[in-house]
Design a protein around this motif. Structure first.
Motif, short mmCIF file in Angstrom:
data_model
loop_
_atom_site.label_atom_id
_atom_site.label_comp_id
_atom_site.label_asym_id
_atom_site.label_seq_id
_atom_site.Cartn_x
_atom_site.Cartn_y
_atom_site.Cartn_z
N LEU A 131 16.09 36.07 39.53
CA LEU A 131 17.38 35.86 39.00
C LEU A 131 17.97 34.73 39.35
O LEU A 131 17.97 34.16 40.49
CB LEU A 131 18.04 37.25 39.66
N HIS A 132 18.34 33.86 38.43
CA HIS A 132 18.85 32.76 38.30
C HIS A 132 20.20 32.21 38.12
O HIS A 132 20.61 31.29 38.25
CB HIS A 132 17.98 31.91 37.36
N GLU A 133 21.12 33.41 38.01
CA GLU A 133 22.59 33.05 38.10
C GLU A 133 23.42 33.63 39.07
O GLU A 133 23.30 34.81 39.30
CB GLU A 133 23.29 33.53 36.49
N LEU A 134 23.92 33.05 39.81
CA LEU A 134 25.03 33.37 40.96
C LEU A 134 26.48 33.51 40.19
O LEU A 134 27.02 32.90 39.68
CB LEU A 134 25.06 32.13 41.90
N VAL A 135 26.76 34.83 40.48
CA VAL A 135 28.22 35.01 40.21
C VAL A 135 28.99 35.24 41.23
O VAL A 135 28.63 35.99 42.40
CB VAL A 135 28.09 36.49 39.38
N ILE A 136 30.02 34.60 41.46
CA ILE A 136 30.94 34.50 42.59
C ILE A 136 32.26 35.36 42.07
O ILE A 136 32.90 34.68 41.16
CB ILE A 136 31.44 33.06 42.90
N VAL A 137 32.70 36.32 42.63
CA VAL A 137 33.97 37.08 42.41
C VAL A 137 34.76 36.50 43.51
O VAL A 137 34.76 36.97 44.81
CB VAL A 137 33.67 38.68 42.34
N GLU A 138 35.75 35.78 43.25
CA GLU A 138 37.03 35.32 44.36
C GLU A 138 38.33 36.15 43.88
O GLU A 138 38.73 35.75 43.13
CB GLU A 138 37.10 33.89 44.03
N ARG A 139 38.68 37.11 44.93
CA ARG A 139 39.80 37.73 44.81
C ARG A 139 40.72 37.11 45.37
O ARG A 139 40.63 36.79 46.88
CB ARG A 139 39.79 39.17 45.38
N LEU A 140 41.73 36.24 44.52
CA LEU A 140 42.70 35.38 45.35
C LEU A 140 43.61 36.21 45.92
O LEU A 140 44.24 36.95 45.50
CB LEU A 140 43.20 34.60 44.15
N PRO A 141 44.25 35.60 47.08
CA PRO A 141 45.37 36.51 47.69
C PRO A 141 46.74 36.43 46.85
O PRO A 141 46.78 34.98 46.27
CB PRO A 141 45.68 35.49 49.15
N LEU A 142 47.76 36.84 47.26
CA LEU A 142 49.04 36.67 46.42
C LEU A 142 49.38 35.36 46.97
O LEU A 142 49.56 35.00 48.15
CB LEU A 142 50.01 37.76 47.02
N GLY A 143 50.06 34.82 46.18
CA GLY A 143 50.62 33.21 46.62
C GLY A 143 49.86 32.13 46.01
O GLY A 143 50.70 31.06 46.22
N VAL A 144 48.80 32.18 45.42
CA VAL A 144 48.22 31.15 44.79
C VAL A 144 47.58 31.81 43.47
O VAL A 144 47.44 32.94 43.36
CB VAL A 144 46.96 30.47 45.50
N SER A 165 60.50 30.11 58.59
CA SER A 165 59.92 29.00 59.37
C SER A 165 59.85 27.76 58.68
O SER A 165 59.50 26.76 59.03
CB SER A 165 58.58 29.33 59.79
N GLY A 166 59.87 28.02 57.14
CA GLY A 166 59.78 26.74 55.91
C GLY A 166 58.43 26.84 55.63
O GLY A 166 58.28 26.02 54.71
N TYR A 167 57.34 27.67 55.95
CA TYR A 167 56.17 27.51 55.37
C TYR A 167 55.84 28.94 55.36
O TYR A 167 56.03 29.94 56.38
CB TYR A 167 55.16 26.97 56.33
N SER A 168 54.80 29.48 54.46
CA SER A 168 54.31 30.74 54.25
C SER A 168 52.70 30.56 54.23
O SER A 168 52.06 29.81 53.69
CB SER A 168 54.72 31.27 52.92
N ARG A 169 52.12 31.44 55.00
CA ARG A 169 50.68 31.23 55.46
C ARG A 169 49.83 32.26 54.32
O ARG A 169 50.25 33.49 54.25
CB ARG A 169 50.29 31.53 56.78
N VAL A 170 49.18 31.66 53.41
CA VAL A 170 48.27 32.49 52.86
C VAL A 170 46.59 32.39 53.22
O VAL A 170 46.26 31.34 53.58
CB VAL A 170 48.28 31.77 51.14
N GLU A 171 46.09 33.57 53.28
CA GLU A 171 44.68 33.44 54.19
C GLU A 171 43.74 33.90 52.93
O GLU A 171 44.02 34.85 52.20
CB GLU A 171 44.70 34.63 55.19
N PHE A 172 42.75 33.37 52.90
CA PHE A 172 41.61 33.80 51.96
C PHE A 172 40.57 34.51 52.55
O PHE A 172 39.95 34.26 53.72
CB PHE A 172 40.78 32.23 51.31
N GLY A 173 40.09 35.44 51.96
CA GLY A 173 38.89 36.48 52.38
C GLY A 173 37.78 35.90 51.84
O GLY A 173 37.78 34.59 51.54
N GLU A 174 36.59 36.67 52.03
CA GLU A 174 35.22 36.03 51.42
C GLU A 174 35.10 36.34 50.14
O GLU A 174 35.47 37.35 49.65
CB GLU A 174 34.09 36.58 52.68
N PRO A 175 34.22 35.65 49.44
CA PRO A 175 34.03 35.85 48.02
C PRO A 175 32.88 36.98 47.84
O PRO A 175 32.56 37.32 48.99
CB PRO A 175 33.56 34.60 47.61
#
Lengths: 437, 287
Positions: free
Chosen positions: B114-127, B194-204
């Motif tokens: 199988l030659h096609e890689l499919v990446i499903v990136e669930r983006l966090p809220l905020g981006v 604090s003036g900043y908001s942290r957004v965290e990314f999970g794994e694809p």
């Protein structure tokens, strides 16, 4: 611009209007071609993102769908219709149309000033202020549609000056449908259509540039004159055209058209950073909606300034429109750089009547205004491209920008030689004779 | 286009389902695959397209359930695939400011047909990802296919928007190492202290699919779930600190904004009135 020190009405060949127009045209053609090259060869595109939005909407319309299917398309369907040839001939068709409108504005500026007998040299310099302004020639060639609106506004002024009331009213209704902001000109236009000064079907007498004093009578308010034939006609025709355009658009595109093209502009509060002093206040309160009272309070300064300007300067129609536009943009909830072109096109029309000399008062105004913008842009860069929290500093920079706008506006008012657009009619019994030097 | 979409959706659906099943595997150790990989079949081009027609949230459990319903039709022969493991070699957010890139480097530890890689990136809220920007990247061959699903509104701040998902299809070349750079943009964040908001990314979520054949309507495509391991160096989570408004500014910003507007308006009002008084004095003198 001073009149007393000018030489006889001659301009050197290299500065002739025709040369100016041709070289401006060549510059714009070059920029459009260059823009195509940059778009395909460089990471940063020359073309404005808005142009892509218009083109996508136009190709949707060409295939029978609603242009509002394209997200962020917030204009009249007429604009998409105008750009349908983008998908048929070439994608730069729209840019050529916008740049042609830009050149038309230059032509109209000259015609308006010539009708008021401004000297050739002053006329050409005024036109150069528009045609050679870097902001102006990039805006059309990048694919922004504002030059079309400017051309329509100037055509309306020209029509009024020639006594074509119906034509002026038709284009006014159309331009308000196209872009909502020209509604602010409704009151001064109606006021200037005083039957002592303007009668439809006749060419109104215009106050020349050479007139030192104007001969306006002391106003006696009469209710009957408020509803003169000309005013009613103008109101009916422009209102009719506006409603007809909206009705047709609504017929084809329904509620989407109403929301995206009209209501969005009337209710727009964008918390994202922009030149307006209100942006941080809106962002900090975005979680909760503003009450009606709060909205009214924030609208009061804008409303008061518009009324004050109209009642002080409506007779000098073009000057009034210029001041109103600058003030409208400065006090608006959202300010983006493309709004500046709304008053750039009126600036050349008031310069011949300004006593402000370039050295040093004029230069001071230019430096202050551009300096305040640059200052804001530096903080904006820190926020958007460096990711540093400088919201407070950016908001203070927008306060400084409002201060600069106010200073420049007040200086322009103080240095303006008030000159009503229309003089008094010379009546057959010899009353109301126009005074001339 | 429809058949392409069909195939990819099934492929990704299948992949996602399998991935969800494999979530229980320890992800700190590379090279282990405990379960038989199930083969999924997809007839849409993108999983997320058909997912969002029936679902509205991006909850793991809902997605798993959805994927369990995606079955292969009988004409797709069952093959017991050798489990393929992928290693997440590198993952970080690069760049500065509101416009950055999510860089992900993946290495496939075994060859597959199988030659096609499919990446499903669930983006966090905020981006968010800009669909138009991704389309132009696709035209420049950065990806073989890409689409964004969920909330693609480019203008709303994060607390008025919902999550979005980016599905990327990449052709696998000979050495089995793929590097993907996904351009992302920050939304306006909820105001805080604090003036900043942290957004965290999970794994694809990663899947391997068969190459789609163009112009074959409703042709199902086989896809394989990839179990994902992290390299030893990739242990810290991927975060992005986005500037946010500061709550304590609220009161005085509103007051000063209003005062500034009133002062400006007053100056212009005075200048206008004085100027028109001067003019009418002049005219009175003349008459």
């Amino acid at each position: 611009m001073s009149r007393g020190s000018e030489k006889p009405d001659e301009s050197p060949k290299w500065m002739s209007f025709r040369t100016l127009l041709v070289s401006s045209m060549l510059l714009r053609v070059f920029l459009i071609i260059y823009g195509e090259w940059q778009d395909s060869h460089m990471e940063v595109r020359y073309t404005d993102i808005d142009y892509t939005v218009f083109s996508d909407a136009a190709s949707l319309m060409a295939s029978g769908e609603s242009p509002y299917k394209r997200t962020t398309y917030r204009y009249s369907p007429l604009l998409a219709l105008l750009l349908v040839p983008n998908s048929i001939f070439h994608r730069s068709w729209g840019k050529f149309i916008f740049s042609a409108s830009d050149l038309l504005v230059g032509l109209f500026i000259r015609e308006i000033l010539k009708l008021r007998k401004v000297s050739e040299k002053v006329c050409t310099v005024s036109v150069m202020v528009w045609l050679l302004n870097p902001f102006t020639f990039t805006i059309g060639t990048r694919g922004n549609c504002e030059p079309i609106v400017c051309a329509m506004i100037l055509w309306i002024i020209l029509s009024l000056m020639k006594g074509n009331l119906s034509q002026a009213a038709f284009w006014y209704g159309l331009v308000v449908h196209f872009r909502v902001y020209p509604i602010i000109y409704a009151l001064p236009i109606i006021l200037v259509l005083d039957s002592k000064l303007f009668r439809s079907g006749q060419k109104p007498p215009l106050e020349d540039w050479n007139t030192l004093t104007s001969s306006t009578e002391k106003k006696t308010f009469r209710l009957k004159s408020l509803f003169s034939r000309e005013r009613i006609m103008f109101g009916l025709i422009s209102g009719g055209v506006f409603l007809a355009c909206n009705a047709v658009s609504f017929y084809f595109y329904g509620h989407e058209f109403l929301h995206e093209a009209l209501l969005y502009h009337l209710t727009r509060t964008d918390p994202r950073h922009n030149f307006s002093i209100y942006f941080y206040h809106i962002y900090l309160h975005y979680e909760r909606q503003f009450s009606a009272v709060e909205k009214l309070i924030s609208f009061l300064p804008q409303f008061t300034v518009q009324l004050a300007l109209v009642f002080s300067f409506s007779k000098d129609l073009v000057f009034c429109m210029f001041l109103q536009t600058v003030a409208f943009v400065a006090f608006n909830k959202v300010i983006t750089a493309q709004y500046f072109v709304w008053f750039y096109c009126l600036l050349p029309l008031i310069l011949p009547w300004s006593r402000m000399k370039l050295k040093w008062e004029g230069l001071l105004c230019i430096i202050l205004w551009i300096g305040a913008q640059t200052h804001w842009l530096l903080w904006g860069y820190m926020l958007e491209f460096k990711g540093v929290n400088v919201f407070l500093q950016l908001w203070m920079a927008s306060l400084v920008f409002l201060a600069a706008n106010t200073f420049v506006l007040v200086k322009i008012i103080q240095r303006h030689r008030f000159s009503p657009l229309f003089g008094q009619y010379v009546s057959s019994d010899g009353k109301n004779v126009k005074k001339l030097d | 286009m429809g058949s392409k979409r069909g195939r990819s959706v099934i492929a990704a659906t299948f992949i996602f389902f399998s991935m969800s099943c494999l979530n229980s595997i320890s992800t700190t150790q590379a090279g282990t695959s405990m379960l038989d990989s199930d083969t999924f079949c997809i007839s849409d081009q993108y999983i997320m397209k058909s997912y969002f027609t029936t679902q509205s949230s991006l909850k793991e459990s809902e997605f798993r359930n959805f994927l369990r319903l995606q079955q292969c039709s009988e004409n797709i022969p069952y093959e017991k695939d050798v489990p393929v493991v992928a290693m997440l070699q590198h993952r970080e957010v690069t760049g500065e400011g509101s416009h950055r890139h999510l860089l992900t480097t993946i290495k496939l530890l075994r060859q597959s047909h199988l030659h096609e890689l499919v990446i499903v990136e669930r983006l966090p809220l905020g981006v968010f990802a800009d669909p138009f920007e991704l389309q132009s990247l696709q035209q420049r061959r950065a990806f073989s296919d890409v689409s964004v699903f969920g909330d693609t509104d480019l203008e709303q701040p994060s607390f008025r928007s919902n999550r979005s998902v980016v599905e990327i299809h990449v052709e696998i070349n000979g050495n089995g190492e793929i590097s993907v750079e996904l351009p992302l943009h920050a939304r306006y964040q909820l105001i805080g202290e604090s003036g900043y908001s942290r957004v965290e990314f999970g794994e694809p979520d990663l899947f391997l699919c068969s190459r789609h054949v163009p112009n074959q309507e409703h042709q199902q495509r086989r896809c394989l779930v990839l179990s994902v391991g992290r390299s030893k160096t990739q242990t810290r989570s991927v975060v992005w600190d986005i500037p946010a408004g500061i709550r304590s500014h609220t009161e005085y910003v509103s007051v000063i904004t209003f005062v500034a507007a009133v002062l400006s308006a007053f100056s212009i009002l005075v200048a206008s009135v004085l100027s028109s008084k001067v003019e009418s004095c002049k005219n009175t003198k003349e008459l």
